[in-house]
Design an enzyme around this catalytic site. Sequence first.
Site, PDB file in Angstrom:
ATOM      1  N   LEU A 241      27.373   0.171 -46.471  1.00 31.69           N
ATOM      2  CA  LEU A 241      26.183   0.995 -46.397  1.00 31.69           C
ATOM      3  C   LEU A 241      26.380   2.115 -47.405  1.00 31.69           C
ATOM      4  CD1 LEU A 241      23.496   1.281 -44.799  1.00 31.69           C
ATOM      5  CD2 LEU A 241      24.651   2.948 -43.356  1.00 31.69           C
ATOM      6  N   ASP A 242      25.422   2.289 -48.304  1.00 30.51           N
ATOM      7  CA  ASP A 242      25.562   3.273 -49.373  1.00 30.51           C
ATOM      8  C   ASP A 242      25.861   4.659 -48.828  1.00 30.51           C
ATOM      9  OD1 ASP A 242      25.083   1.334 -51.227  1.00 30.51           O
ATOM     10  OD2 ASP A 242      22.982   1.858 -51.553  1.00 30.51           O
ATOM     11  N   ARG A 243      26.594   5.436 -49.607  1.00 31.09           N
ATOM     12  CA  ARG A 243      26.988   6.780 -49.180  1.00 31.09           C
ATOM     13  C   ARG A 243      25.773   7.645 -48.868  1.00 31.09           C
ATOM     14  NH1 ARG A 243      27.608  11.670 -51.587  1.00 31.09           N
ATOM     15  NH2 ARG A 243      26.981  10.850 -53.621  1.00 31.09           N
TER      16      ARG A 243
END
Length: 732
Positions: A241-243
């Site tokens: 999951l993207d930062r």
Amino acid sequence: GCLVGDGTAIEDSENVIGIGSPSEMLNVEVVPLSKAFEIISETVKTNGSAAAMTVRPTGDKVVSCDGYSVKIAPLPQLWHDHRRRVRIIRPYPFTFATFAKSRWIGRTVVEIYHEEFGSYPRSYYEAAVQAGRILVSGKKVDSSYKIKGGDELTHTVHRHEPAVGLDNSASLSSFSTGQIGSETPPIHIIHEDDSLLVVDKPSTLPIHPCGGYNYNSMFEILHHWKPDLYGSGKLFTIHRLDRLTSGIVMIAKNSQLASSLGRCIMDRDGCEKIYLARVMGKFPLNLHQNHNQRDSTESGDNCRGSICNHRRVHHPWRFYRDQEGLGHPQSQQHDIEPPCQYGEFSARTKWSVWKGGLKITVPDSNEGKKMKGKSVDPIMACGESTNTDAALGYWITDQHGKMNEAWTIHNIVDQSTKFNMEEILEFATESTVDGGSEYEADATPTTATPTIHWLNFACPCRVASHKNGICEAGDFSQYIPTKTDENNNDDTNNGKNNKPCDKNKGSLTRVLGIKPAQTSFTLLSYDASSDTSLVLAKPVTGRTHQIRLHLQALGHPIANDHCYGGELWFGDEEGKEMCKKSREFLDRLDGGDDVNVDADGNSDVACGSSSRRIAPKNSTISDVPATEAEIYHSAANRSREDGESILEFIEKTCVWCARCRGVANMGHWDRKNDGVDRETLREEQEAFVFRRVLMEFLVRSQGIWLHALQYSLNANDRKMKYRTQLPSWAKF
């Protein structure tokens, strides 16, 4: 790299480096975002001089600024994004270690570090080898030393981490150094059993250590909170999951479960993800506005199998059924085959039925990757046998995937006036889960459920820059040779019009990583005051930044996603002002006090003082490499003093600490010769670091309005469905 933090020691020829345990080194400041605004305002309100400002965090959480003090305490009444805390890690010694690779053998140690790692210029690595910050197999060597097989290279640095934002749902004590084992988790836990942990990840927080983030990562925060349960080697990633994205993250407690659930997600087998986004405009009306009000009767059938004008086809075209093909047996069936699957056309697609949209033929150039059960030979990746027909276009279905030719994008808009957001959310996801839990999923939808319309959008994507993490979507026609290009190099021209073709054109083989992609969207609600919409998104494929790219291509970018068409600090005037003030102040630090700032907030060094700038414009600690000027002032012209430990020397010569002090304080450590004790200098240095890290946090993205709302998995005879509560930005 690895942290030498288990009590072991590294010896050089003169000193022993003793690095304490991670829990002993970890020193955290947690500041409410509203107080961060207050600190920045007080820091820059006097005369704007970078030399005069002092911000000092202390153990009792008091921040001072030219005599102004504010007690930092939990503020549970803060609203929206201000209900966040900024987590700042104070710099700490860190040793990167790696064994020599075969291609390094015979090259000098300075050459390896300069060419293989790019954070510093060559002069730094020469000074680091000479000072003993870089060791080979635990020993100090000369700069001309040539790497041998089996050598271990270690580089000890004073590591600076960017700040991250955490939700205010957990107490302050959950983040503090002395509260290991506190009952209040630092990150909201949705579900936990013996084999699985499901959490609601805050935005700006990476899942695991990567890049400039180490202790400011979700795994390390959980590790520090309960080392016996979540310590090293006890948590395993299942998906990414993207930062900058918040929401559900599933974490396995053993490698076997991580592998099986990971395969389920990768193979799209029994897995469904639902995201929530807040986008600009009234979704999806910008689709037609940006496409010159094209409707289904105006779709470009002349574009079938070709690439049309690049500017036009960057907006999607609707797929529609050919009127001449309505007599086709499939057109009489209740379930119509969609125009494409997983973002690409297949042999099952009935070309006599579907018109419109674009077919984009791209080569499968996935080196070393198995696709559709077959190993792709990279040499043959350009051949027709491995080409993929990617789709660019959209079509309308209900929540069960069924199609109706009469449905248009206006059906999606109209549903938001018939039902409230909670009802649409329930109908669209077929779930009433709130807060997160696990239960037996019902595979049979109720017949009484109203129809919820979804816009299904196919558009290929690619990673444009791996280094900067930037992606792009579209038809990529800029890489396809036009007829003019071909004619210019045609032998029949007898050399009369021989002009070289654009080197970026010729074929899509020059563009690596173009992949079909598909996402489904539906509207939850629209807020006229901010002109933003809440949208549900279901990614059918899992390309990097796919949802963000597809929303941008549809003309409805995520409102605060400044990388893809949005606006930093969207709708938050106070945040914009603090961001502007922070950027101005940072420019003064890097360029001296003679920095001019225009009405638009653009700053530059005044005439005659440009030689004072030591860091690049708009620089940050983690993103912009050190310059020769910074190395000269901080490290290259300094030597270790008698009795000075290597760690003290590393701190004194740290280029990132020098960037925090700025031009006006380049001679900070020289004040020791004037009788200032080292402890005072260290406290002042901590204040410089605290100030810069806090300001850099405010000039960065605070996280985008994209939230992983619900995950459903059916794997290992186990049906799982988890859902979070709505984020604060989703509550108009």
